[in-house]
Design an enzyme around this catalytic site. Structure first.
Site, PDB file in Angstrom:
ATOM      1  N   GLY A   1      45.123  43.395  39.603  1.00 43.42           N
ATOM      2  CA  GLY A   1      44.368  42.852  38.490  1.00 43.42           C
ATOM      3  C   GLY A   1      43.208  42.012  38.994  1.00 43.42           C
TER       4      GLY A   1
ATOM      5  N   GLY B   1      40.687  38.811  39.364  1.00 43.68           N
ATOM      6  CA  GLY B   1      40.761  37.354  39.320  1.00 43.68           C
ATOM      7  C   GLY B   1      41.177  36.750  40.638  1.00 43.68           C
ATOM      8  N   SER B   2      41.271  35.445  40.631  1.00 43.91           N
ATOM      9  CA  SER B   2      41.544  34.727  41.877  1.00 43.91           C
ATOM     10  C   SER B   2      42.941  35.014  42.392  1.00 43.91           C
ATOM     11  CB  SER B   2      41.357  33.225  41.644  1.00 43.91           C
ATOM     12  OG  SER B   2      40.017  32.956  41.273  1.00 43.91           O
TER      13      SER B   2
ATOM     14  N   GLU C   1      40.507  49.140  39.376  1.00 43.70           N
ATOM     15  CA  GLU C   1      39.379  48.990  38.456  1.00 43.70           C
ATOM     16  C   GLU C   1      38.171  48.324  39.084  1.00 43.70           C
ATOM     17  OE1 GLU C   1      41.432  48.328  34.149  1.00 43.70           O
ATOM     18  OE2 GLU C   1      40.236  46.711  34.962  1.00 43.70           O
TER      19      GLU C   1
ATOM     20  N   GLY D   1      42.657  47.369  31.794  1.00 42.25           N
ATOM     21  CA  GLY D   1      43.364  48.492  32.399  1.00 42.25           C
ATOM     22  C   GLY D   1      44.801  48.188  32.746  1.00 42.25           C
TER      23      GLY D   1
END
Lengths: 498, 498
Positions: free
Chosen positions: A272, A274-275, A299, A393
């Site tokens: 996913g 992000g950090s 993605e 996603g």
């Protein structure tokens, strides 16, 4: 490579608008171009991961003073020229299927903008023939354009499907985007059912198309020049909790690759955005996975992937967007030739496609807002009501991966709120899909477990301060019986406290 | 065709056990065969749609007096020799992923049998390499067997994957099953990721394999003779409500096939199992869909499909099980040569596969326990706790179809309970997947609608007596704001009343 006029974030020499436009094109000002967008048009925009979206035409529409009621569809998140300016101008009536800005989030939660949250993988179909919208015009950012083709910029997203679906097309040629981006795109258009052939991709790193999106030249209404840059991602440093989650994930994956025949030669991964995702990538890179190749099939390309490439740990990275920091952009663009050997951007309906996630046996690793004791996942929503961003996603990967992992901190709000709850008040991924949950307190391997057994595993992944309250709930619910023990009268007492 | 010794339900001449067994086989009594099943074995059984499952070995195990703690995995529902006898003998500790008998349902809801509810399409992978179980032995029904092959009987289900995964194999050769069944099977085994090729199926009616499941001859532990018949389905006559739902669905589909480019030549359909599904098939057959061919691509062949075939309205029917009434069995088996031209059985990981549902553009039409105002669907569960049967293939189709329809009566319990509720207490299909809801009161076309808009449409599909209460809930929830307005304190007050 020439290093004359440097890009503000470094990178190759700026190429002029003239050198990026080929043939007899309807070059126009943003004002003239924006007149092609009807007052209540359905406008399909490029953009994914907050990059590669059109900037001048939306901004011009927002500033036009026209009485607009637009439906705006993007492949993924876009920038403030769309999701702030158009919202603040009261020009947006509808928005699909993902957003990541406060202004539009507030408008959606207030019921002022009608929003529907759909999967990325099927959004192209939804738009093209699914009865979701009646598309009027596509507005897309490009690094170059001709009379019947364009090359997208920092994201591909659903742009090919959008251009095919729309009646008209406006192209923003962005001279601030390096033309080297054309090395990364691999455009492929799935056919229309029932004669949709399998996507002929036998390896995540294979190329099956080229950089150009072809279109009917009659659609091209305007070509606009811009040099407005994408705003680079800012990753925060990983927290202590992030690192503990990452360590637990890495240890689990070390065991799993030895157990399963899926990983004899390589491990295909999706993370996913992000950090936390970025930190988890690094942890997988540091894990002892033998001499297996790592391959990213997801993605977005984040900075963590560039590190793995530079370290020789990653064989290929396939995504639909370059969601990089400023430093990551500089790295990528300064060595575009080298990175383009292993990095490629696909349309969102290829990057996220169920059949390919299945065929490649991707390990899906996503975060969430919360997970309940029985393995249902909330990815989008607070208190059952307030939308955060959208499913993106995460459903595409969580559903279709042979191994679906949710990695999340056990608490939110500085430890005041447990993310492991009796029942999530909004379900985005069901118990039928989830395999493993990882928090800083441990790993719950839910495979083959009944709901009651899952609850005992997940309880161990909760923060210690919440475990006795979870036990009390489970005791009360189990006393009433049932396959998925619940006490509906008190099930949301926790959530109410958020 | 010879018509000597007639099958009890009609059909062709009984073929002997000897004529069905080829080569040097370990023929054994059920007692001897069942000794190959360890006390705590993971036993994978054939069967889907309550037909084609092994009968004697499970029954013998149940009657053995042994202290058994079996994990039993089937492709779909099986009969009482497994899900009643083994449960009542306290011989079953675990059960995956679907059941349809009171005895096991009660045991699961009491927490006595550990059950996990998984999708059909990926169950073969779950079993073979997914870490769900460690398979020991497969026990399968066949119409004929050789040293390294068998032909399944009335269902195919996940039998090919099970045989490949298990260490040992017991075959029950059922002389009551017509050998003509071998005309219907089309066995294809997907490869293991990451080198899983696309399934080479370009039309729902195409054959890509043959009737035989091949296996390693070293696995074959016992071959048992039986003549125990499947219990045929009993369809109730459609109710007035069923017919009203069917009429609404038919009218919607007449509009939809004209709207969408997906249906220019044909309409590919899947229906859920049961009397309502059977009635809906007939309604689609009666609808005015122009000269479009109908094609069935689903899980089970029900009687309604034979009617459509006989009427020349159906081009092909692909499924994984023959869930027919006694009369339907007679029809099929008496004219097996003719029906086998258009009817075929595939493995459940082909019939339900995401990629094929997508490629063929299947319209998915399933029923449900309840739907909430925002488009989440409960297919499996009462009051959030009590399991009914399982998700089966409803998720496979609802997720991957370009048009996903839930058709259900607006009420249950003789009109006392609304099936349209503020929040379903168990989510099997999310708002991200559902397109259309049909009840006897109307059609809610949810495509492109925000949650608040969906609620207004769905409220119109509720029974009139519940609409004001739904309005009151919506007013209360909307006052609190949010993208998906909810009042968590009162959201389950309705459900509590069930």
């Amino acid at each position: 490579m020439a290093r004359g006029h440097r890009h503000p974030a470094g990178g190759p020499r700026r190429v002029s608008f003239e050198a990026r436009t080929k043939g007899d094109l309807p070059v126009a000002s943003p004002e003239t171009a924006s007149e092609h967008v009807g007052d209540d048009a359905t406008m399909l925009v490029s953009g994914f991961g907050s990059v590669g979206y059109p900037k001048l035409v939306p901004e011009t529409l927002a500033e036009s003073g026209r009485d607009l009621s637009l439906a705006v569809v993007s492949g993924g998140s876009v920038g403030e020229e769309i999701d702030v300016a158009l919202v603040e101008a009261d020009a947006m009536a509808r928005r699909y299927p993902f957003q990541a800005r406060d202004a539009i989030r507030e408008a959606i939660n207030a019921g002022e903008v009608a929003f529907a949250d759909r999967h990325i993988s099927t959004l192209g179909d939804d738009v093209q023939f699914g009865g979701m919208v009646d598309p009027d015009i596509a507005v897309v950012e490009a690094v170059s354009v001709g009379e019947d083709w364009l090359v997208p910029s920092t994201s591909l997203g659903l742009t090919p499907a959008f251009i095919e679906s729309a009646d008209e097309l406006i192209v923003e040629v962005n001279t601030a985007q390096p033309r080297a981006l054309e090395q990364f795109h691999d455009v492929y258009r799935p056919e229309i059912p029932p004669n949709r052939e399998p996507i002929p991709l036998s390896h995540p790193g294979e190329r099956i198309g080229d950089a150009r999106i072809q279109f009917d030249p009659a659609k091209l209404s305007a070509v606009v020049e811009t040099d407005r840059r994408d705003v680079p991602y800012e990753f925060r440093d990983p927290t202590e909790t992030d690192l503990e989650i990452a360590a637990n994930l890495g240890a689990f994956m070390e065991r799993e690759v030895d157990r399963s025949p899926l990983y004899e030669e390589s491990v295909r991964l999706q993370f996913g955005v992000g950090s936390l995702g970025n930190a988890l990538m690094r942890a997988i890179g540091d894990a002892d996975l033998g001499d297996r190749d790592l391959i990213y099939y997801g993605e977005v390309i984040q900075d963590g992937l560039l590190d793995l490439l530079d370290d020789g740990k990653l064989e290929a990275a396939s995504a639909t967007s370059l969601a990089l920091s400023a430093e990551g952009q500089t790295r990528l663009f300064e060595s575009a030739d080298r990175y383009a050997e292993d990095v490629l951007l696909r349309p969102g309906d290829v990057s996220n496609r169920a059949s390919l996630i299945d065929r490649f046996g991707v390990v899906a690793i996503n975060s969430a807002v919360g997970v309940d004791l029985y393995g249902h996942v909330n990815s989008t929503n607070v208190n059952g009501s307030r939308l955060i961003s959208g499913i993106g996603g995460s459903g595409d990967f969580t559903r279709n991966a042979p191994l679906s992992i949710i990695a999340l901190p056990s608490t939110a709000a500085g430890g005041e709120v447990s993310r492991i709850v009796p029942m999530v008040p909004h379900v985005d991924h069901t118990e039928h899909d989830l395999d493993v949950v990882v928090t800083e307190h441990g790993v719950a391997d839910l495979r083959g477990l009944s709901p009651r057994e899952r609850a005992r595993e997940l309880r161990e992944c909760a923060a210690p301060s919440f475990r006795s309250a979870l036990d009390e709930y489970l005791d009360r619910a189990t006393a009433a019986g049932g396959h998925v023990p619940h006490d509906l009268e008190t099930v949301f007492d926790w959530t109410d406290g958020e």
